[in-house]
Each structure stands twice: as C-alpha cells, then as structure tokens.
Design a protein around this motif. Structure first.
Motif, PDB file in Angstrom:
ATOM      1  N   HIS A 261       0.877   4.517   5.209  1.00 36.98           N
ATOM      2  CA  HIS A 261       1.501   4.105   3.946  1.00 36.98           C
ATOM      3  C   HIS A 261       0.725   4.677   2.755  1.00 36.98           C
ATOM      4  CE1 HIS A 261       2.358   0.790   0.816  1.00 36.98           C
ATOM      5  NE2 HIS A 261       3.366   1.628   0.823  1.00 36.98           N
ATOM      6  N   ARG A 262      -0.603   4.641   2.844  1.00 37.32           N
ATOM      7  CA  ARG A 262      -1.432   5.213   1.773  1.00 37.32           C
ATOM      8  C   ARG A 262      -1.082   6.688   1.547  1.00 37.32           C
ATOM      9  NH1 ARG A 262      -6.839   4.754  -0.447  1.00 37.32           N
ATOM     10  NH2 ARG A 262      -7.641   6.832  -0.919  1.00 37.32           N
ATOM     11  N   GLU A 263      -1.011   7.453   2.637  1.00 35.09           N
ATOM     12  CA  GLU A 263      -0.716   8.877   2.514  1.00 35.09           C
ATOM     13  C   GLU A 263       0.676   9.103   1.940  1.00 35.09           C
ATOM     14  OE1 GLU A 263      -2.840  11.279   2.808  1.00 35.09           O
ATOM     15  OE2 GLU A 263      -4.362   9.750   3.241  1.00 35.09           O
TER      16      GLU A 263
ATOM     17  N   SER B   1       3.846  10.862  -2.709  1.00 35.80           N
ATOM     18  CA  SER B   1       4.906  10.701  -3.719  1.00 35.80           C
ATOM     19  C   SER B   1       4.358  10.923  -5.129  1.00 35.80           C
ATOM     20  CB  SER B   1       5.527   9.304  -3.608  1.00 35.80           C
ATOM     21  OG  SER B   1       4.612   8.308  -3.995  1.00 35.80           O
ATOM     22  N   PHE B   2       3.115  10.505  -5.369  1.00 33.87           N
ATOM     23  CA  PHE B   2       2.499  10.747  -6.680  1.00 33.87           C
ATOM     24  C   PHE B   2       2.210  12.240  -6.882  1.00 33.87           C
ATOM     25  CE2 PHE B   2       1.019   6.140  -6.621  1.00 33.87           C
ATOM     26  CZ  PHE B   2       1.902   5.760  -7.612  1.00 33.87           C
ATOM     27  N   ARG B   3       1.852  12.921  -5.811  1.00 32.06           N
ATOM     28  CA  ARG B   3       1.618  14.367  -5.927  1.00 32.06           C
ATOM     29  C   ARG B   3       2.918  15.091  -6.272  1.00 32.06           C
ATOM     30  NH1 ARG B   3      -1.245  13.483  -0.951  1.00 32.06           N
ATOM     31  NH2 ARG B   3      -3.495  13.269  -1.360  1.00 32.06           N
ATOM     32  N   GLU B   4       3.990  14.682  -5.617  1.00 30.75           N
ATOM     33  CA  GLU B   4       5.285  15.299  -5.895  1.00 30.75           C
ATOM     34  C   GLU B   4       5.715  15.047  -7.334  1.00 30.75           C
ATOM     35  OE1 GLU B   4       8.071  13.901  -3.038  1.00 30.75           O
ATOM     36  OE2 GLU B   4       7.024  14.796  -1.305  1.00 30.75           O
ATOM     37  N   ALA B   5       5.363  13.871  -7.844  1.00 27.84           N
ATOM     38  CA  ALA B   5       5.706  13.527  -9.235  1.00 27.84           C
ATOM     39  C   ALA B   5       4.696  14.086 -10.228  1.00 27.84           C
ATOM     40  CB  ALA B   5       5.798  12.015  -9.382  1.00 27.84           C
ATOM     41  N   GLU B   6       3.687  14.806  -9.713  1.00 35.07           N
ATOM     42  CA  GLU B   6       2.619  15.366 -10.533  1.00 35.07           C
ATOM     43  C   GLU B   6       1.935  14.287 -11.381  1.00 35.07           C
ATOM     44  OE1 GLU B   6       4.284  18.608 -12.736  1.00 35.07           O
ATOM     45  OE2 GLU B   6       4.409  19.913 -10.981  1.00 35.07           O
TER      46      GLU B   6
ATOM     47  N   ILE C 261      -3.197   9.225  -8.804  1.00 31.01           N
ATOM     48  CA  ILE C 261      -4.049   9.680  -7.690  1.00 31.01           C
ATOM     49  C   ILE C 261      -5.512   9.423  -8.001  1.00 31.01           C
ATOM     50  CG2 ILE C 261      -4.795  11.696  -6.380  1.00 31.01           C
ATOM     51  CD1 ILE C 261      -1.941  12.826  -6.849  1.00 31.01           C
ATOM     52  N   ASP C 262      -5.934   9.750  -9.230  1.00 29.99           N
ATOM     53  CA  ASP C 262      -7.332   9.551  -9.618  1.00 29.99           C
ATOM     54  C   ASP C 262      -7.703   8.073  -9.588  1.00 29.99           C
ATOM     55  OD1 ASP C 262      -7.606  12.251  -9.978  1.00 29.99           O
ATOM     56  OD2 ASP C 262      -7.380  12.196 -12.167  1.00 29.99           O
ATOM     57  N   CYS C 263      -6.821   7.226 -10.074  1.00 31.74           N
ATOM     58  CA  CYS C 263      -7.088   5.777 -10.083  1.00 31.74           C
ATOM     59  C   CYS C 263      -7.246   5.235  -8.662  1.00 31.74           C
ATOM     60  CB  CYS C 263      -5.957   5.036 -10.799  1.00 31.74           C
ATOM     61  SG  CYS C 263      -5.937   5.261 -12.585  1.00 31.74           S
TER      62      CYS C 263
ATOM     63  N   ASP D  43       4.220  -0.780  -4.136  1.00 34.74           N
ATOM     64  CA  ASP D  43       3.557   0.316  -3.416  1.00 34.74           C
ATOM     65  C   ASP D  43       2.050   0.135  -3.300  1.00 34.74           C
ATOM     66  OD1 ASP D  43       5.758   1.739  -2.695  1.00 34.74           O
ATOM     67  OD2 ASP D  43       5.702   3.112  -4.410  1.00 34.74           O
ATOM     68  N   ILE D  44       1.415  -0.520  -4.280  1.00 33.79           N
ATOM     69  CA  ILE D  44      -0.049  -0.604  -4.272  1.00 33.79           C
ATOM     70  C   ILE D  44      -0.581  -2.030  -4.246  1.00 33.79           C
ATOM     71  CG2 ILE D  44      -0.341   1.604  -5.453  1.00 33.79           C
ATOM     72  CD1 ILE D  44      -0.882  -0.036  -8.048  1.00 33.79           C
ATOM     73  N   LEU D  45       0.297  -3.016  -4.266  1.00 32.68           N
ATOM     74  CA  LEU D  45      -0.131  -4.418  -4.342  1.00 32.68           C
ATOM     75  C   LEU D  45       0.321  -5.176  -3.097  1.00 32.68           C
ATOM     76  CD1 LEU D  45      -1.415  -6.732  -5.998  1.00 32.68           C
ATOM     77  CD2 LEU D  45       0.829  -7.076  -7.061  1.00 32.68           C
ATOM     78  N   GLY D  46      -0.644  -5.792  -2.421  1.00 30.38           N
ATOM     79  CA  GLY D  46      -0.338  -6.527  -1.198  1.00 30.38           C
ATOM     80  C   GLY D  46      -0.848  -7.961  -1.248  1.00 30.38           C
ATOM     81  N   PHE D  47      -0.418  -8.704  -0.232  1.00 29.51           N
ATOM     82  CA  PHE D  47      -0.702 -10.134  -0.165  1.00 29.51           C
ATOM     83  C   PHE D  47      -1.019 -10.489   1.288  1.00 29.51           C
ATOM     84  CE2 PHE D  47       1.039 -14.321   0.869  1.00 29.51           C
ATOM     85  CZ  PHE D  47       0.477 -15.135  -0.090  1.00 29.51           C
ATOM     86  N   VAL D  48      -2.132 -11.195   1.514  1.00 30.69           N
ATOM     87  CA  VAL D  48      -2.492 -11.656   2.857  1.00 30.69           C
ATOM     88  C   VAL D  48      -2.852 -13.120   2.791  1.00 30.69           C
ATOM     89  CG1 VAL D  48      -4.135 -11.419   4.762  1.00 30.69           C
ATOM     90  CG2 VAL D  48      -3.327  -9.375   3.588  1.00 30.69           C
ATOM     91  N   TYR D  49      -2.231 -13.900   3.650  1.00 28.15           N
ATOM     92  CA  TYR D  49      -2.539 -15.326   3.764  1.00 28.15           C
ATOM     93  C   TYR D  49      -2.967 -15.617   5.196  1.00 28.15           C
ATOM     94  CZ  TYR D  49      -1.867 -20.345   4.370  1.00 28.15           C
ATOM     95  OH  TYR D  49      -2.053 -21.670   4.698  1.00 28.15           O
TER      96      TYR D  49
END
Length: 350
Positions: free
Chosen positions: A290-292, A297-302, A307-309, A339-345
C-alpha cells in the motif's frame, strides 16, 4: 530580612556537603544569590528543589553535562523539576528491569547440560541494543518550538499535501471506540496540547498525558488543568506496571522507526491492566504494498512535497502493528481512514 539559607544549612538539609554544592555551582548547574557585602551564598527554596533534582539525577548515574542539558532553562518550575526526576528515574528503572530479565534468561541457559557462549553473547547484545534504542530517540521536529502555536497550525483541509486531513475524525473515532467507566485511567502518549486526552475528561476519566516536550506539557496543562502531565516518551513510559485501563495515541507513533514502534507496544502492554485497551490513530499504510502504491500515485501526480513529507517520517506499517498485537494476546480491529491515516484498536484478552 533573611535572604535565604546558607550553604551549610543546605548541605545538612539535603544530606550532602558544601564542597559538592560548590562543585555544581562551578559547573553552572546552580546560581545562588550572593550577598554583596560578605559574599555569602544564599539559597532559596527553589534553589533547594533544583539542587535536590541534581543530586537525585547524579545518584542514578546521570552525567553532569546531561543534567546541565536537562535543566538548561533557569526558570523551570518546581513541578517541572519533579517531572524531570520522575522521567529519569523511570528510564533507569526500566533499564534495570531489562538487565534483570536478561540475567534471568542467562541463568536459564546455565541450567542446561550444554551451554553455548554464543547464547550469552546474543543475550548481552540484545540488552545492549535495548539500551541503545531507548536512548536514541531525538526530537528532530522541535516540538518545544511548536507548542505555543501548534493548535492553530493544524490544517484540517487544503494544501497540496495535508498530513492532518482526517485529524478530527480519527480523534473522535478513538474517543468513541475506547470503553471506559467513571474513575478509570486513560494514558495519552505524545499528548501534545491535549486535543485527544481532553475528550475523555467529560466521562469522569482520569487522564495522564505523557510527552517528551516540556513546552507541549505546559501548553496542555494550561488548556486542560485536569490532565496530569508527565515528561516521558514511548520507549520508557513514566507509569507503573498494570495501572491504566486504556492507552491512546494520535499523530505521535510515526516519529519512531519500526523497531522502536514494537518496543513502544511492549511499553503500552506493560502499563495496561487486565482487559486493557490500546487505540492508535496515526499516519500509516495498510502494508508495504500500500505504501508503494500511494508513493507511486504521488510520483505520477508530480507531488514531490508529499513524497518528501512521507520519507521524512516513519509512517507505520499497519500490518506489523496488528501482527504484533495479535501475537501478544490482543483482539485487534483496524481501519484505513484515508491514504495516509490509519486506525488500530486492540483489547487485551486475559
């Protein structure tokens, strides 16, 4: 009018020597007032608290230069002095516990008929690695500097890449998922200014907030006086074993590399009571694939900013957290909010 206590009185009260006190003065750790007439040193009550903190830290082996760094701000309040003492003592206590557990494992090895030296080396290396990891975390993000304006700088929407998209959603989700009763204790790790922990106060829950940033803790206490704040971090929680019903954390775990995240989970488990709960809302991906996909997708969107963050932090692999928690006796739920925020209980089953 008396200016304060003289050095001999202070030495007697703190069970130390005048020579020791003068040494710390020479090193710049204490700066008592001096009478311009007779050049006598006079110590205030706050000087005594600072000096007692120095003595306590030296007693557990903290170096003078490290103490100077810890007490770098001359205007530290008495509660802050005590907070520093508690934090360091807990770290030393956890280090001693690690050593005892390693020795116990070595004793077990000696009871077998065949003892391999490699086993001892492995155990010793494991202990050394634990000590290194617990001491290696550094604040690269200047949280002390962010504390005053942290809340107003959280952007919920907009921007080409917004790490706080879904911020309010995940905090509310954590509050609704954790099941606590009146009088229970909830530990918020990386509490920051208290945005998550404060959500449990109306329920009559005792909230303990842990953060490595003294300025964040001060801001949190100003906003929410009911929250008990303690200086500390994920890898050495200043909390006794089996003493809280729940551990929560938001937007903090991603500051730790993966090996440190697992030690953080061990620490969370250590402080939980039987049947306790852990709930984490943070920057994470479902797994490595999922990370890749997200980075691609960010690379494709330039979108180089995104990506840096991502590469500047340690976004979690949700699957690794779930695997560890499941293996260690937790019933686990997970969700990817965006896409970048998850939740674990996770609830401890025992």
């Amino acid at each position: 009018m008396r200016l304060g206590m003289q050095i001999k009185e202070v030495a007697e009260r703190l069970n130390t020597t005048a020579r020791t006190i003068r040494f710390y003065e020479e090193k710049g750790l204490i700066t008592p007032k001096k009478d311009t007439v007779n050049d006598y040193r006079y110590f205030s009550e706050k000087d005594l608290v600072r000096l007692s903190t120095i003595l306590a830290l030296r007693e557990v082996g903290v170096r003078v230069d490290e103490i100077k760094e810890l007490l770098d701000h001359p205007t530290i309040s008495i509660p802050e002095y005590l907070n520093i003492q508690r934090s360091v003592l807990y770290e030393k206590w956890i280090e001693m516990r690690d050593m005892i557990e390693t020795i116990d494992d070595m004793v077990k090895e000696t009871t077998s008929d065949s003892v391999l030296p490699e086993n001892f080396y492995d155990l010793a290396h494991h202990l050394s690695n634990l000590k290194r990891i617990r001491k290696s975390w550094k604040d690269r993000w200047n949280f002390d500097g962010q504390a005053t304006h942290y809340d107003e700088n959280i952007k919920r929407q907009g921007h080409r890449f917004n790490v706080h998209e879904g911020y309010d959603t995940v905090l509310e989700k954590i509050k609704n998922k954790i099941n606590l009763n009146l009088g229970d204790t909830c530990l918020d790790i990386g509490i920051g200014t208290g945005n998550l922990g404060a959500k449990f106060l109306p329920l009559g829950v005792k909230v303990i907030g842990v953060d490595q940033s003294e300025k964040m803790l001060i801001t949190c206490k100003e906003k929410h006086p009911e929250i008990e704040t303690r200086k500390g971090h994920f890898l050495a929680l200043p909390i006794l074993d089996h003493s809280v019903e729940a551990v929560v954390s938001s937007y903090a775990l991603h500051h730790l590399p993966d090996d440190q995240k697992l030690i953080a989970l061990e620490e969370m488990t250590r402080v939980l009571k039987s049947g306790g709960q852990i709930c984490i809302g943070d920057l994470m991906f479902k797994n490595q694939l999922h990370r890749e996909q997200v980075l691609s997708s960010f690379r494709e969107a330039e979108n180089q900013l995104a990506i840096d963050c991502i590469e500047d932090e340690f976004y979690a692999d949700q699957s690794l957290l779930v695997e560890w928690l499941s293996y260690h006796g937790f019933q686990v739920e997970k969700q990817q909010i965006n896409d970048i925020l998850g939740f674990v209980y996770a609830r401890l089953i025992n």
